[in-house]
Design an enzyme around this catalytic site. Structure first.
Site, PDB file in Angstrom:
ATOM      1  N   HIS A  82     -11.895  -0.463  -2.590  1.00 39.85           N
ATOM      2  CA  HIS A  82     -11.309  -1.875  -2.944  1.00 39.85           C
ATOM      3  C   HIS A  82     -12.052  -2.453  -4.168  1.00 39.85           C
ATOM      4  O   HIS A  82     -12.589  -3.788  -3.750  1.00 39.85           O
ATOM      5  CB  HIS A  82     -11.077  -2.591  -1.914  1.00 39.85           C
ATOM      6  N   ARG A 131      -2.101  -1.980  -2.043  1.00 42.52           N
ATOM      7  CA  ARG A 131      -2.311  -2.291  -0.908  1.00 42.52           C
ATOM      8  C   ARG A 131      -2.341  -0.789   0.059  1.00 42.52           C
ATOM      9  O   ARG A 131      -1.103  -0.393  -0.427  1.00 42.52           O
ATOM     10  CB  ARG A 131      -1.496  -3.565  -0.080  1.00 42.52           C
ATOM     11  N   GLU A 178      -8.482  -0.232   5.929  1.00 41.00           N
ATOM     12  CA  GLU A 178      -9.692  -0.345   5.194  1.00 41.00           C
ATOM     13  C   GLU A 178     -10.655  -1.667   5.906  1.00 41.00           C
ATOM     14  O   GLU A 178     -11.723  -1.636   5.422  1.00 41.00           O
ATOM     15  CB  GLU A 178      -9.699  -0.669   3.834  1.00 41.00           C
ATOM     16  N   ASP A 230      -7.787   3.252  -4.104  1.00 40.43           N
ATOM     17  CA  ASP A 230      -8.733   2.088  -4.022  1.00 40.43           C
ATOM     18  C   ASP A 230      -8.611   1.297  -2.959  1.00 40.43           C
ATOM     19  O   ASP A 230      -9.408   0.265  -2.442  1.00 40.43           O
ATOM     20  CB  ASP A 230      -8.364   1.018  -5.255  1.00 40.43           C
TER      21      ASP A 230
HETATM   22  P1  NAI Z   1       2.765  -9.518  -9.485  1.00 41.44           P
HETATM   23  O1  NAI Z   1       3.315 -10.289  -8.485  1.00 41.44           O
HETATM   24  O2  NAI Z   1       2.303  -9.906 -10.997  1.00 41.44           O
HETATM   25  O3  NAI Z   1       3.674  -8.209  -9.675  1.00 41.44           O
HETATM   26  C1  NAI Z   1       4.149  -7.460  -8.590  1.00 41.44           C
HETATM   27  C2  NAI Z   1       5.467  -6.885  -9.093  1.00 41.44           C
HETATM   28  O4  NAI Z   1       6.002  -6.126  -7.921  1.00 41.44           O
HETATM   29  C3  NAI Z   1       6.581  -7.818  -9.183  1.00 41.44           C
HETATM   30  O5  NAI Z   1       7.325  -7.491 -10.637  1.00 41.44           O
HETATM   31  C4  NAI Z   1       7.560  -7.657  -8.131  1.00 41.44           C
HETATM   32  O6  NAI Z   1       9.047  -8.117  -8.338  1.00 41.44           O
HETATM   33  C5  NAI Z   1       7.526  -6.221  -7.853  1.00 41.44           C
HETATM   34  N1  NAI Z   1       8.116  -5.985  -6.436  1.00 41.44           N
HETATM   35  C6  NAI Z   1       8.081  -6.718  -5.298  1.00 41.44           C
HETATM   36  N2  NAI Z   1       8.610  -6.056  -4.337  1.00 41.44           N
HETATM   37  C7  NAI Z   1       8.873  -4.799  -4.660  1.00 41.44           C
HETATM   38  C8  NAI Z   1       9.396  -3.881  -4.160  1.00 41.44           C
HETATM   39  N3  NAI Z   1       9.915  -3.615  -3.096  1.00 41.44           N
HETATM   40  N4  NAI Z   1       9.671  -2.638  -5.046  1.00 41.44           N
HETATM   41  C9  NAI Z   1       9.137  -2.454  -6.388  1.00 41.44           C
HETATM   42  N5  NAI Z   1       8.712  -3.701  -6.835  1.00 41.44           N
HETATM   43  C10 NAI Z   1       8.522  -4.815  -6.101  1.00 41.44           C
HETATM   44  O7  NAI Z   1       1.586  -8.768  -8.879  1.00 41.44           O
HETATM   45  P2  NAI Z   1       0.173  -8.057  -9.469  1.00 41.44           P
HETATM   46  O8  NAI Z   1      -0.779  -9.144 -10.119  1.00 41.44           O
HETATM   47  O9  NAI Z   1       0.862  -7.359 -10.562  1.00 41.44           O
HETATM   48  O10 NAI Z   1      -0.408  -7.459  -8.421  1.00 41.44           O
HETATM   49  C11 NAI Z   1       0.299  -6.150  -7.784  1.00 41.44           C
HETATM   50  C12 NAI Z   1      -0.469  -6.124  -6.389  1.00 41.44           C
HETATM   51  O11 NAI Z   1      -1.715  -5.282  -6.834  1.00 41.44           O
HETATM   52  C13 NAI Z   1      -0.899  -7.326  -5.809  1.00 41.44           C
HETATM   53  O12 NAI Z   1       0.263  -7.667  -4.741  1.00 41.44           O
HETATM   54  C14 NAI Z   1      -2.080  -6.696  -4.963  1.00 41.44           C
HETATM   55  O13 NAI Z   1      -1.734  -6.160  -3.571  1.00 41.44           O
HETATM   56  C15 NAI Z   1      -2.621  -5.520  -5.689  1.00 41.44           C
HETATM   57  N6  NAI Z   1      -3.985  -6.042  -6.207  1.00 41.44           N
HETATM   58  C16 NAI Z   1      -5.040  -5.079  -5.978  1.00 41.44           C
HETATM   59  C17 NAI Z   1      -6.303  -5.501  -6.406  1.00 41.44           C
HETATM   60  C18 NAI Z   1      -7.501  -4.464  -6.042  1.00 41.44           C
HETATM   61  O14 NAI Z   1      -8.551  -4.865  -6.260  1.00 41.44           O
HETATM   62  N7  NAI Z   1      -7.213  -3.199  -5.750  1.00 41.44           N
HETATM   63  C19 NAI Z   1      -6.648  -6.774  -7.116  1.00 41.44           C
HETATM   64  C20 NAI Z   1      -5.443  -7.605  -7.430  1.00 41.44           C
HETATM   65  C21 NAI Z   1      -4.103  -7.251  -7.120  1.00 41.44           C
END
Ligand code: NAI
Length: 333
Positions: free
Chosen positions: A297, A236, A265, A260
């Site tokens: 994105h 993000r 954005e 990305d």
């Molecule tokens: P997820 O929920 O499986 O993993 C997120 C991880 O971040 C978790 O292990 C959590 O404990 C950790 N986390 C939370 N707060 C934290 C902090 N303060 N410091 C370090 N780690 C922390 O989510 P997933 O599916 O892996 O997605 C991650 C991010 O990717 C999403 O939140 C979303 O913003 C972004 N995303 C971007 C996309 C794109 O098209 N560019 C598409 C899908 C997701």
């Protein structure tokens, strides 16, 4: 046969085809070109559900407007939910559902695409060759093999990224506030943030945007990084303080930047603005650096991901319609 009426904001033809194909429950979907924000909220009048994407605005005010019009379900067709005020939704009795996982491979593979393109200067080489310029000066890269990559956030996407990096022979450092059992089983070296900043050749962000992670990559964090570090953000935009990163690029502390996502954005991405004057000077400054690569994105944008997004979003709507519990992983409020 159901008659759930869904106002589908920020609709794009490429996703409509997936929703139309997979809408076997025949929900009545009205595709609305406009994004959702206070001024467009009235378009949801007489709809029980609204379906939204990453840059639609669902703050307290918008949720109040939606609630007054009878909206009872917000179906996010994405994983991240930083754009929704969940407390406000809860207090208004609006149910919020999302697609928690649709293809971590799509985002992880795009992360690698950015890393490889930046490292081997593919964006510059492509343009040079088209102009008949086959000189190699300025295109020198480095072997990924043996490099140290720091991953912040070891959830679904972070772990797939780690696995790909292991295939390249990288050493992977990881920081997460909550290590899953799966993360613990992998040969990722747990470190704190200062250690990750100091030791990584490449840093990639995979944590959600929360009040704790807002602008986590700021002047102080960049100061601790290796000179010439590669910074990648497919998570993000607001995880990064863009002004601090521009200063880091100018001082050459940051050697490569792959994005990305961008904190402002919402005013730019997903639209063709090629015949307009872009007013965002910060974004335009980023585009002037030869070592910056930005995509709009699109990390999620694969056939598989779009199909899974449509399927889970429609299932969430059907669960609501049938008064069945929405699966815990999908339900936010
Ligand atoms: P997820 O929920 O499986 O993993 C997120 C991880 O971040 C978790 O292990 C959590 O404990 C950790 N986390 C939370 N707060 C934290 C902090 N303060 N410091 C370090 N780690 C922390 O989510 P997933 O599916 O892996 O997605 C991650 C991010 O990717 C999403 O939140 C979303 O913003 C972004 N995303 C971007 C996309 C794109 O098209 N560019 C598409 C899908 C997701």
């Amino acid at each position: 046969m159901y008659d759930m009426r869904v106002a589908f904001f920020s609709a794009k033809p490429y996703e409509m085809q997936f929703f139309n194909r997979l809408n076997t429950q025949q929900h009545e979907i009205s595709y609305i070109d406009a994004p959702l924000y206070a001024e467009t909220a009235r378009l949801a009048e007489n709809f029980e559900a609204v379906c939204v994407f990453v840059n639609d605005i669902l703050n307290e005010h918008v949720l109040h407007l939606l609630s007054q019009q009878g909206v009872k379900l917000i179906a996010l067709r994405c994983a991240g939910y930083n754009n929704v005020n969940l407390n406000a939704a809860k207090s208004l009795g609006i149910i919020v559902a999302r697609v928690p996982a649709y293809s971590p491979y799509s985002v992880a593979e795009h992360t690698l695409a950015l890393i490889l393109a930046l490292n081997r200067k593919i964006h510059r080489a492509f343009n040079r060759v088209r102009e008949g310029n086959f000189a190699l000066s300025g295109l020198i890269g480095f072997d990924l093999h043996g490099k140290t990559v720091g991953l912040i956030g070891l959830g679904k996407i972070g772990l797939v990224t780690a696995n790909i990096l292991f295939g390249f022979g990288c050493k992977v450092l990881g920081y997460d506030v909550q290590w899953s059992a799966e993360a613990q089983k992998m040969p990722i070296i747990p470190v704190d943030l200062p250690m990750l900043y100091q030791q990584s050749d490449i840093i990639s962000l995979h944590c959600p945007l929360t009040p704790q992670t807002f602008h986590m990559i700021n002047h102080e964090a960049i100061e601790q990084m290796k000179k010439g570090v590669m910074l990648i953000n497919t998570s993000r935009g607001a995880l990064i303080d863009t002004q601090a990163v521009i200063a880091g690029l100018k001082s050459e502390k940051i050697g490569y930047l792959g994005l990305d996502v961008y904190e402002e954005e919402a005013d730019l991405f997903f639209e063709d603005l090629s015949d307009r004057v872009i007013q965002d000077d910060v974004f335009m400054r980023l585009l002037t650096f030869p070592n910056v690569l930005i995509t709009g994105h699109q990390a999620f944008f694969t056939e598989e991901a779009l199909s899974n997004i449509a399927e889970t979003t429609l299932q969430n709507i059907t669960f609501f319609e049938q008064k069945l519990p929405i699966p815990e992983a999908n339900r936010l409020a």
